[in-house]
Design a protein around this motif. Sequence first.
Motif, PDB file in Angstrom:
ATOM      1  N   HIS A  19       0.798  -1.222   0.000  1.00  0.00           N
ATOM      2  CA  HIS A  19       0.000   0.000   0.000  1.00  0.00           C
ATOM      3  C   HIS A  19       0.840   1.285   0.000  1.00  0.00           C
ATOM      4  O   HIS A  19       0.486   2.263  -0.670  1.00  0.00           O
ATOM      5  CB  HIS A  19      -0.927   0.018   1.219  1.00  0.00           C
ATOM      6  N   LEU A  20       1.920   1.306   0.754  1.00  0.00           N
ATOM      7  CA  LEU A  20       2.689   2.548   0.890  1.00  0.00           C
ATOM      8  C   LEU A  20       3.294   3.020  -0.430  1.00  0.00           C
ATOM      9  O   LEU A  20       3.258   4.227  -0.719  1.00  0.00           O
ATOM     10  CB  LEU A  20       3.771   2.376   1.962  1.00  0.00           C
ATOM     11  N   PRO A  21       3.828   2.137  -1.286  1.00  0.00           N
ATOM     12  CA  PRO A  21       4.309   2.614  -2.591  1.00  0.00           C
ATOM     13  C   PRO A  21       3.200   3.231  -3.444  1.00  0.00           C
ATOM     14  O   PRO A  21       3.450   4.163  -4.220  1.00  0.00           O
ATOM     15  CB  PRO A  21       4.870   1.353  -3.244  1.00  0.00           C
ATOM     16  N   ALA A  22       1.968   2.735  -3.308  1.00  0.00           N
ATOM     17  CA  ALA A  22       0.842   3.293  -4.063  1.00  0.00           C
ATOM     18  C   ALA A  22       0.573   4.733  -3.636  1.00  0.00           C
ATOM     19  O   ALA A  22       0.247   5.593  -4.469  1.00  0.00           O
ATOM     20  CB  ALA A  22      -0.399   2.440  -3.867  1.00  0.00           C
ATOM     21  N   ILE A  23       0.698   5.012  -2.352  1.00  0.00           N
ATOM     22  CA  ILE A  23       0.504   6.380  -1.856  1.00  0.00           C
ATOM     23  C   ILE A  23       1.547   7.301  -2.471  1.00  0.00           C
ATOM     24  O   ILE A  23       1.232   8.417  -2.913  1.00  0.00           O
ATOM     25  CB  ILE A  23       0.588   6.412  -0.320  1.00  0.00           C
ATOM     26  N   ARG A  24       2.776   6.843  -2.525  1.00  0.00           N
ATOM     27  CA  ARG A  24       3.843   7.675  -3.102  1.00  0.00           C
ATOM     28  C   ARG A  24       3.588   7.951  -4.582  1.00  0.00           C
ATOM     29  O   ARG A  24       3.841   9.055  -5.075  1.00  0.00           O
ATOM     30  CB  ARG A  24       5.191   6.991  -2.903  1.00  0.00           C
ATOM     31  N   GLU A  25       3.070   6.955  -5.294  1.00  0.00           N
ATOM     32  CA  GLU A  25       2.795   7.139  -6.725  1.00  0.00           C
ATOM     33  C   GLU A  25       1.662   8.132  -6.968  1.00  0.00           C
ATOM     34  O   GLU A  25       1.560   8.699  -8.061  1.00  0.00           O
ATOM     35  CB  GLU A  25       2.455   5.799  -7.366  1.00  0.00           C
ATOM     36  N   LEU A  26       0.804   8.321  -5.982  1.00  0.00           N
ATOM     37  CA  LEU A  26      -0.344   9.223  -6.124  1.00  0.00           C
ATOM     38  C   LEU A  26      -0.134  10.534  -5.369  1.00  0.00           C
ATOM     39  O   LEU A  26      -1.085  11.182  -4.951  1.00  0.00           O
ATOM     40  CB  LEU A  26      -1.611   8.522  -5.620  1.00  0.00           C
ATOM     41  N   ALA A  27       1.115  10.930  -5.222  1.00  0.00           N
ATOM     42  CA  ALA A  27       1.458  12.106  -4.416  1.00  0.00           C
ATOM     43  C   ALA A  27       0.849  13.398  -4.946  1.00  0.00           C
ATOM     44  O   ALA A  27       0.721  14.376  -4.198  1.00  0.00           O
ATOM     45  CB  ALA A  27       2.977  12.249  -4.320  1.00  0.00           C
ATOM     46  N   ASP A  28       0.437  13.411  -6.195  1.00  0.00           N
ATOM     47  CA  ASP A  28      -0.153  14.635  -6.756  1.00  0.00           C
ATOM     48  C   ASP A  28      -1.497  14.959  -6.116  1.00  0.00           C
ATOM     49  O   ASP A  28      -1.884  16.133  -6.059  1.00  0.00           O
ATOM     50  CB  ASP A  28      -0.345  14.489  -8.273  1.00  0.00           C
ATOM     51  N   HIS A  29      -2.226  13.937  -5.641  1.00  0.00           N
ATOM     52  CA  HIS A  29      -3.511  14.245  -5.035  1.00  0.00           C
ATOM     53  C   HIS A  29      -3.805  13.487  -3.748  1.00  0.00           C
ATOM     54  O   HIS A  29      -4.916  13.533  -3.234  1.00  0.00           O
ATOM     55  CB  HIS A  29      -4.668  14.062  -6.039  1.00  0.00           C
ATOM     56  N   ILE A  30      -2.809  12.767  -3.215  1.00  0.00           N
ATOM     57  CA  ILE A  30      -2.931  12.148  -1.897  1.00  0.00           C
ATOM     58  C   ILE A  30      -1.683  12.468  -1.087  1.00  0.00           C
ATOM     59  O   ILE A  30      -0.556  12.312  -1.580  1.00  0.00           O
ATOM     60  CB  ILE A  30      -3.117  10.621  -1.994  1.00  0.00           C
ATOM     61  N   GLU A  31      -1.867  12.918   0.139  1.00  0.00           N
ATOM     62  CA  GLU A  31      -0.738  13.243   1.011  1.00  0.00           C
ATOM     63  C   GLU A  31      -0.771  12.330   2.243  1.00  0.00           C
ATOM     64  O   GLU A  31      -1.771  12.284   2.966  1.00  0.00           O
ATOM     65  CB  GLU A  31      -0.813  14.703   1.448  1.00  0.00           C
ATOM     66  N   THR A 292       3.665  -7.073 -12.190  1.00  0.00           N
ATOM     67  CA  THR A 292       3.918  -5.908 -11.339  1.00  0.00           C
ATOM     68  C   THR A 292       2.880  -4.810 -11.547  1.00  0.00           C
ATOM     69  O   THR A 292       3.084  -3.674 -11.119  1.00  0.00           O
ATOM     70  CB  THR A 292       5.309  -5.333 -11.639  1.00  0.00           C
ATOM     71  N   PHE A 293       1.761  -5.132 -12.185  1.00  0.00           N
ATOM     72  CA  PHE A 293       0.726  -4.124 -12.454  1.00  0.00           C
ATOM     73  C   PHE A 293       0.299  -3.433 -11.153  1.00  0.00           C
ATOM     74  O   PHE A 293       0.063  -4.093 -10.134  1.00  0.00           O
ATOM     75  CB  PHE A 293      -0.489  -4.789 -13.111  1.00  0.00           C
ATOM     76  N   PRO A 294       0.185  -2.098 -11.166  1.00  0.00           N
ATOM     77  CA  PRO A 294      -0.049  -1.340  -9.925  1.00  0.00           C
ATOM     78  C   PRO A 294      -1.507  -1.349  -9.466  1.00  0.00           C
ATOM     79  O   PRO A 294      -2.176  -0.312  -9.404  1.00  0.00           O
ATOM     80  CB  PRO A 294       0.405   0.069 -10.303  1.00  0.00           C
ATOM     81  N   ASN A 295      -2.005  -2.523  -9.100  1.00  0.00           N
ATOM     82  CA  ASN A 295      -3.414  -2.608  -8.716  1.00  0.00           C
ATOM     83  C   ASN A 295      -3.709  -1.857  -7.418  1.00  0.00           C
ATOM     84  O   ASN A 295      -4.797  -1.298  -7.246  1.00  0.00           O
ATOM     85  CB  ASN A 295      -3.850  -4.065  -8.588  1.00  0.00           C
ATOM     86  N   PHE A 296      -2.758  -1.809  -6.492  1.00  0.00           N
ATOM     87  CA  PHE A 296      -2.997  -1.066  -5.256  1.00  0.00           C
ATOM     88  C   PHE A 296      -3.073   0.440  -5.521  1.00  0.00           C
ATOM     89  O   PHE A 296      -3.815   1.154  -4.856  1.00  0.00           O
ATOM     90  CB  PHE A 296      -1.909  -1.377  -4.221  1.00  0.00           C
ATOM     91  N   LYS A 297      -2.334   0.898  -6.516  1.00  0.00           N
ATOM     92  CA  LYS A 297      -2.440   2.304  -6.920  1.00  0.00           C
ATOM     93  C   LYS A 297      -3.824   2.582  -7.482  1.00  0.00           C
ATOM     94  O   LYS A 297      -4.465   3.581  -7.130  1.00  0.00           O
ATOM     95  CB  LYS A 297      -1.368   2.636  -7.957  1.00  0.00           C
ATOM     96  N   TRP A 298      -4.313   1.710  -8.361  1.00  0.00           N
ATOM     97  CA  TRP A 298      -5.639   1.905  -8.945  1.00  0.00           C
ATOM     98  C   TRP A 298      -6.714   1.874  -7.874  1.00  0.00           C
ATOM     99  O   TRP A 298      -7.676   2.632  -7.925  1.00  0.00           O
ATOM    100  CB  TRP A 298      -5.889   0.814  -9.990  1.00  0.00           C
ATOM    101  N   GLN A 299      -6.551   0.985  -6.893  1.00  0.00           N
ATOM    102  CA  GLN A 299      -7.530   0.889  -5.813  1.00  0.00           C
ATOM    103  C   GLN A 299      -7.569   2.179  -5.003  1.00  0.00           C
ATOM    104  O   GLN A 299      -8.656   2.718  -4.708  1.00  0.00           O
ATOM    105  CB  GLN A 299      -7.172  -0.287  -4.908  1.00  0.00           C
ATOM    106  N   LEU A 300      -6.408   2.677  -4.612  1.00  0.00           N
ATOM    107  CA  LEU A 300      -6.344   3.885  -3.804  1.00  0.00           C
ATOM    108  C   LEU A 300      -6.838   5.100  -4.589  1.00  0.00           C
ATOM    109  O   LEU A 300      -7.504   5.988  -4.035  1.00  0.00           O
ATOM    110  CB  LEU A 300      -4.905   4.112  -3.324  1.00  0.00           C
ATOM    111  N   GLU A 301      -6.547   5.112  -5.878  1.00  0.00           N
ATOM    112  CA  GLU A 301      -7.028   6.206  -6.734  1.00  0.00           C
ATOM    113  C   GLU A 301      -8.557   6.201  -6.804  1.00  0.00           C
ATOM    114  O   GLU A 301      -9.193   7.260  -6.770  1.00  0.00           O
ATOM    115  CB  GLU A 301      -6.426   6.060  -8.125  1.00  0.00           C
ATOM    116  N   GLU A 302      -9.161   5.013  -6.879  1.00  0.00           N
ATOM    117  CA  GLU A 302     -10.621   4.906  -6.883  1.00  0.00           C
ATOM    118  C   GLU A 302     -11.200   5.433  -5.571  1.00  0.00           C
ATOM    119  O   GLU A 302     -12.220   6.140  -5.573  1.00  0.00           O
ATOM    120  CB  GLU A 302     -11.031   3.446  -7.102  1.00  0.00           C
ATOM    121  N   PHE A 303     -10.568   5.115  -4.461  1.00  0.00           N
ATOM    122  CA  PHE A 303     -10.998   5.608  -3.150  1.00  0.00           C
ATOM    123  C   PHE A 303     -10.978   7.136  -3.121  1.00  0.00           C
ATOM    124  O   PHE A 303     -11.978   7.777  -2.752  1.00  0.00           O
ATOM    125  CB  PHE A 303     -10.072   5.021  -2.084  1.00  0.00           C
ATOM    126  N   ALA A 304      -9.859   7.719  -3.518  1.00  0.00           N
ATOM    127  CA  ALA A 304      -9.722   9.180  -3.500  1.00  0.00           C
ATOM    128  C   ALA A 304     -10.702   9.847  -4.456  1.00  0.00           C
ATOM    129  O   ALA A 304     -11.315  10.874  -4.127  1.00  0.00           O
ATOM    130  CB  ALA A 304      -8.287   9.579  -3.843  1.00  0.00           C
TER     131      ALA A 304
END
Length: 342
Positions: A19-31, A292-304
């Motif tokens: 999960h933590l790498p996904a947060i870093r990848e979405l730094a433009d709109h998640i802090e 290595t598809f970033p599914n956790f990034k997509w999940q967190l992006e959907e949440f936000a």
Amino acid sequence: MLRKLRLAVVGLGRVSKSHLPAIRELADHIELVALVSRDEGKLRQEAEKWEGVTTYTSYDDAVNAPDIDAFLLLLPHDLHAEYSIKALRAGKHVLVEKPMAMNVQEAEEMAEAAEVNNVTLMIGQSRRFYQPVMESIRQVRQKAIGDLININAMLLAHMDKPAADWWKDESKIGGFIIPLWGSHILDYIQWAYGRAPKSVYAQGHSNNPNWSGEDEVAISMNFGEGQMANVWMSFNAGCRPTDEVGLTGKRIWSTQNSIYERYLIGSNGLLHLKDEYELSLNGEKLESCETTFPNFKWQLEEFANAIREGREPLASGREIIQVMRVMDGCFESMRTGQVVQL
């Protein structure tokens, strides 16, 4: 410009590494504004990697912090309901790891807390968020295989010892293979059908003294109108040596050391999902992605995005209640040896 979603992560165990790498990848709109753990050593170690992050050893203190908008809860299963409800009642949005809760009663209380307090509750059904998986649902909806009449899912893997100590305790995990992996498969089947089954029959056994819950399971579901689904799962498949976290290979449940297949049978065709990484339609490859598809990034992006847009997210709390109802039915059927009406 919209303000970033201010997120706190609760729990720094094994799953946080996804999960933590996904947060870093979405730094433009998640802090990431806070980390919460009772383990002060883990807190210090992780906080050093982030700028301006507040650390908490008390969850209550974090819940009451005014600068936190949402919580990502990465906790043992028996804490999901308690921690989610506390945050939801404080007006915070919640993304909680699967399974949603220990039983359907807890799940309903969580969904009600979200609705009463007008906040978002999403469940971490992370295996939805692969391109081939999402494409398979689109193909079903477009009736590429006609009317869906059966889904057969099979998971064969080998585990010798649990990856976390609390997995050993059925009162904390709520079973074994059903909450760990069955929650994903049961979610996918209901998502594909677009509704819950009418009944379920399950058999399950524990074959390993390293845990108390089921590690061998067969589940049959009846959706009515000639529609059905079958699930076979085993953590006893193979005698390969295990690694330091108790699972074969370097990567947990990877395609290199497990067999994970889903066959969606329609009145006019067949869809085949090989793990989450390859989808075929009538024998022809339709969609694939890297492991290595970033599914956790997509999940967190959907949440936000759901929070920002004021809508229900995919795998919302209200939707996943149905998964919990089937899981409860499986355990009741295993206890009684009877078909359970849902």
